[in-house]
Design a protein around this motif. Structure first.
Motif, PDB file in Angstrom:
ATOM      1  N   PRO A 150       0.923  -1.247   0.277  1.00 46.91           N
ATOM      2  CA  PRO A 150       0.061  -0.104  -0.391  1.00 46.91           C
ATOM      3  C   PRO A 150       0.630   0.748   0.406  1.00 46.91           C
ATOM      4  O   PRO A 150       1.574   1.481   0.986  1.00 46.91           O
ATOM      5  CB  PRO A 150      -0.963  -0.263   1.400  1.00 46.91           C
ATOM      6  CG  PRO A 150      -0.172  -0.942   2.024  1.00 46.91           C
ATOM      7  CD  PRO A 150       0.716  -1.921   0.721  1.00 46.91           C
ATOM      8  N   ARG A 151       0.217   2.142  -0.844  1.00 43.72           N
ATOM      9  CA  ARG A 151       1.016   3.096  -1.117  1.00 43.72           C
ATOM     10  C   ARG A 151       0.504   4.113  -0.463  1.00 43.72           C
ATOM     11  O   ARG A 151      -0.956   4.608  -0.336  1.00 43.72           O
ATOM     12  CB  ARG A 151       1.232   4.012  -2.538  1.00 43.72           C
ATOM     13  CG  ARG A 151       2.252   4.968  -2.361  1.00 43.72           C
ATOM     14  CD  ARG A 151       2.288   6.248  -3.720  1.00 43.72           C
ATOM     15  NE  ARG A 151       3.083   5.408  -4.678  1.00 43.72           N
ATOM     16  CZ  ARG A 151       4.014   5.869  -5.620  1.00 43.72           C
ATOM     17  NH1 ARG A 151       3.667   5.944  -6.203  1.00 43.72           N
ATOM     18  NH2 ARG A 151       5.057   4.591  -5.389  1.00 43.72           N
ATOM     19  N   SER A 152       1.031   5.383   0.687  1.00 40.12           N
ATOM     20  CA  SER A 152       0.517   6.550   1.508  1.00 40.12           C
ATOM     21  C   SER A 152      -0.895   6.445   2.180  1.00 40.12           C
ATOM     22  O   SER A 152      -1.683   6.808   2.267  1.00 40.12           O
ATOM     23  CB  SER A 152       0.159   7.110   0.626  1.00 40.12           C
ATOM     24  OG  SER A 152      -0.368   7.385  -0.977  1.00 40.12           O
ATOM     25  N   PRO A 153      -0.437   5.204   3.278  1.00 37.34           N
ATOM     26  CA  PRO A 153      -2.549   5.007   3.303  1.00 37.34           C
ATOM     27  C   PRO A 153      -2.386   5.829   4.239  1.00 37.34           C
ATOM     28  O   PRO A 153      -2.030   6.626   4.632  1.00 37.34           O
ATOM     29  CB  PRO A 153      -2.317   3.391   4.486  1.00 37.34           C
ATOM     30  CG  PRO A 153      -0.607   3.255   4.594  1.00 37.34           C
ATOM     31  CD  PRO A 153       0.210   4.699   3.107  1.00 37.34           C
ATOM     32  N   ILE A 154      -4.149   6.408   4.464  1.00 38.68           N
ATOM     33  CA  ILE A 154      -4.635   7.580   4.718  1.00 38.68           C
ATOM     34  C   ILE A 154      -5.541   7.196   5.928  1.00 38.68           C
ATOM     35  O   ILE A 154      -6.849   5.711   5.649  1.00 38.68           O
ATOM     36  CB  ILE A 154      -4.578   8.840   4.820  1.00 38.68           C
ATOM     37  CG1 ILE A 154      -5.492   8.218   3.525  1.00 38.68           C
ATOM     38  CG2 ILE A 154      -3.593   9.396   3.751  1.00 38.68           C
ATOM     39  CD1 ILE A 154      -6.134   9.744   2.390  1.00 38.68           C
ATOM     40  N   LEU A 155      -6.166   7.199   7.538  1.00 38.01           N
ATOM     41  CA  LEU A 155      -7.143   7.060   7.883  1.00 38.01           C
ATOM     42  C   LEU A 155      -7.934   8.408   8.069  1.00 38.01           C
ATOM     43  O   LEU A 155      -7.744   9.277   8.624  1.00 38.01           O
ATOM     44  CB  LEU A 155      -6.722   6.870   9.336  1.00 38.01           C
ATOM     45  CG  LEU A 155      -7.707   6.002  10.077  1.00 38.01           C
ATOM     46  CD1 LEU A 155      -8.286   4.777  10.303  1.00 38.01           C
ATOM     47  CD2 LEU A 155      -6.605   5.312  11.497  1.00 38.01           C
ATOM     48  N   VAL A 156      -9.450   7.891   7.644  1.00 37.21           N
ATOM     49  CA  VAL A 156     -10.258   8.725   7.665  1.00 37.21           C
ATOM     50  C   VAL A 156     -11.671   8.366   7.527  1.00 37.21           C
ATOM     51  O   VAL A 156     -12.023   7.130   7.276  1.00 37.21           O
ATOM     52  CB  VAL A 156     -10.887   9.367   6.260  1.00 37.21           C
ATOM     53  CG1 VAL A 156     -11.985  10.145   6.115  1.00 37.21           C
ATOM     54  CG2 VAL A 156      -9.209  10.024   5.116  1.00 37.21           C
ATOM     55  N   ALA A 157     -12.120   9.334   9.062  1.00 39.97           N
ATOM     56  CA  ALA A 157     -12.783   8.452  10.266  1.00 39.97           C
ATOM     57  C   ALA A 157     -13.069   6.656  10.599  1.00 39.97           C
ATOM     58  O   ALA A 157     -11.424   6.651  10.742  1.00 39.97           O
ATOM     59  CB  ALA A 157     -13.889   8.638   9.310  1.00 39.97           C
ATOM     60  N   ASP A 158     -13.905   6.189  10.104  1.00 42.21           N
ATOM     61  CA  ASP A 158     -13.752   4.340  10.030  1.00 42.21           C
ATOM     62  C   ASP A 158     -12.732   3.966   8.578  1.00 42.21           C
ATOM     63  O   ASP A 158     -13.394   2.999   9.064  1.00 42.21           O
ATOM     64  CB  ASP A 158     -15.049   4.237  10.625  1.00 42.21           C
ATOM     65  CG  ASP A 158     -15.081   2.598  10.799  1.00 42.21           C
ATOM     66  OD1 ASP A 158     -14.171   2.044  12.073  1.00 42.21           O
ATOM     67  OD2 ASP A 158     -15.850   2.356  10.703  1.00 42.21           O
ATOM     68  N   SER A 159     -12.679   4.931   7.821  1.00 45.84           N
ATOM     69  CA  SER A 159     -12.120   3.913   7.165  1.00 45.84           C
ATOM     70  C   SER A 159     -10.404   4.322   6.081  1.00 45.84           C
ATOM     71  O   SER A 159     -10.002   5.393   7.394  1.00 45.84           O
ATOM     72  CB  SER A 159     -12.521   4.671   6.178  1.00 45.84           C
ATOM     73  OG  SER A 159     -13.893   3.707   5.770  1.00 45.84           O
ATOM     74  N   VAL A 160      -9.726   2.802   6.089  1.00 47.24           N
ATOM     75  CA  VAL A 160      -8.696   3.720   5.247  1.00 47.24           C
ATOM     76  C   VAL A 160      -8.469   3.203   4.163  1.00 47.24           C
ATOM     77  O   VAL A 160      -9.117   2.719   3.370  1.00 47.24           O
ATOM     78  CB  VAL A 160      -7.750   1.768   6.414  1.00 47.24           C
ATOM     79  CG1 VAL A 160      -6.007   2.630   5.439  1.00 47.24           C
ATOM     80  CG2 VAL A 160      -7.692   2.281   7.340  1.00 47.24           C
TER      81      VAL A 160
END
Length: 359
Positions: A182-192
């Motif tokens: 995975p490239r540059s994963p981010i966490l937003v609310a309840d999702s990745v």
């Protein structure tokens, strides 16, 4: 002043900006006691707005020397100056900051028994907490994701570790079905969200994948996100990366290809924005041509930031480029005086400085 009730002192000093509060704590023992009390910290953490700073991660190949105490270097975009938060209160070797959320800083550190630990601390209150131990392989290959709920995820191509600080006080491990690293994963609310290369060894083809934390126990955790209306949005960017935007928006940043040929040159750096409510893309920013000339000869560049501010670095550049899209600004500018040699690739994250207590 010492005759005033503590509640009155708390109310008076709560009206000051955070930097002035930190200065006042050094004036006297009495003020230090008043301004570090749990009741005052609770008042500030709930009512005072945080300082949104851009923090640098130390290079992977460099360790802190004994003559140079560990610290976190941050840039204040509003005052346009560099600041330094000492990390000498941590009883660990070579602390390596990697992420932040809600005023708390997460870093890898060497424990006394030479194992890697993930530590959470607040440089302003000088308090820390060591999370359950992890192996060194996770610190070398895993991306650390945190959010405002103090949830922590360490993500690799094959698996994910998840920690929520619950009663079990241990990491939960889940397998991954991602097609590539995975490239540059981010966490937003309840999702990745993460980008993955689904192309061939000869030609990259990037696609957007997502998983929901609440559904991690299912066998197929990641879903490929596609819409016919998106067209060739993933094909126009070279080496795209994700950056967390404001609210329910994510940013995708990369070099704008001049054509669809295999080794096409880039004309500039483009910032696209995806609204997770409407699932529509729009253009958020485009690097000016004069600024892009400094990146044009670099084979790769690094991107970090969040919200309405994104930083760009490249080797031998000696400075950072900043996209500042905050209300009333909407500008591109240079950041000089980068700590260290300033000639390498800078990595970083957003650090919201506030007097947050540890969970």
């Amino acid at each position: 002043m010492e005759s005033l009730p503590q509640d009155a002192l708390h109310l008076i000093f709560s009206l000051l900006p955070l930097p002035q509060i930190m200065i006042c704590r050094s004036v006297s023992k009495h003020l230090h006691q008043v301004l570090t009390s749990p009741s005052f910290i609770h008042l500030i953490s709930t009512h005072s707005p945080p300082l949104r700073l851009l923090a640098l991660r130390p290079p992977h190949h460099r360790h802190h020397h004994l003559s140079s105490p560990p610290s976190l270097h941050v840039f204040d975009p509003d005052l346009h100056r560099w600041l330094r938060f000492p990390l000498d209160f941590l009883p660990f070797c070579s602390p390596h900051p990697v992420a932040s959320s809600s005023g708390l800083l997460y870093l890898w550190a060497d424990s006394p028994d030479s194992t890697k630990s993930l530590v959470v601390c607040n440089p302003l209150t000088r308090r820390f907490l060591t999370l359950p131990q992890l192996g060194s392989a996770w610190s070398r290959h895993g991306s650390v994701l945190v959010d405002s709920a103090t949830r922590v995820m360490v993500l690799t191509e094959l698996a994910a570790l998840y920690f929520s600080g619950g009663a079990g006080n241990h990491w939960l491990k889940f397998s991954s079905n991602l097609p590539s690293k995975p490239r540059s994963p981010i966490l937003v609310a309840d999702s990745v969200f993460a980008l993955c290369d689904v192309g061939s060894p000869w030609r990259s083809q990037w696609k957007l994948f997502a998983c929901t934390i609440s559904k991690l126990r299912s066998s197929q955790t990641w879903t490929r996100l596609e819409k016919l209306e998106w067209g060739d949005v993933f094909d126009i960017l070279k080496r795209p990366r994700l950056v967390r935007g404001n609210g329910s928006k994510i940013l995708m940043v990369g070099g704008l290809k001049s054509s669809f040929s295999l080794n096409s040159a880039c004309s500039t750096i483009l910032i696209l924005r995806l609204d997770l409510d409407s699932w529509e893309w729009d253009e958020a920013g485009r690097m000016p041509v004069d600024m892009f000339k400094c990146f044009q000869e670099c084979s790769k560049f690094k991107v970090f930031g969040g919200g309405d501010r994104v930083c760009f670095s490249a080797k031998r550049l000696g400075k950072l480029a900043l996209w500042d899209n905050c209300p009333g600004k909407a500008e591109w500018r240079w950041i000089d005086g980068v700590p260290g040699s300033g000639d390498g690739l800078c990595r970083g994250f957003v650090f919201e400085a506030r007097l947050t207590t540890l969970p």
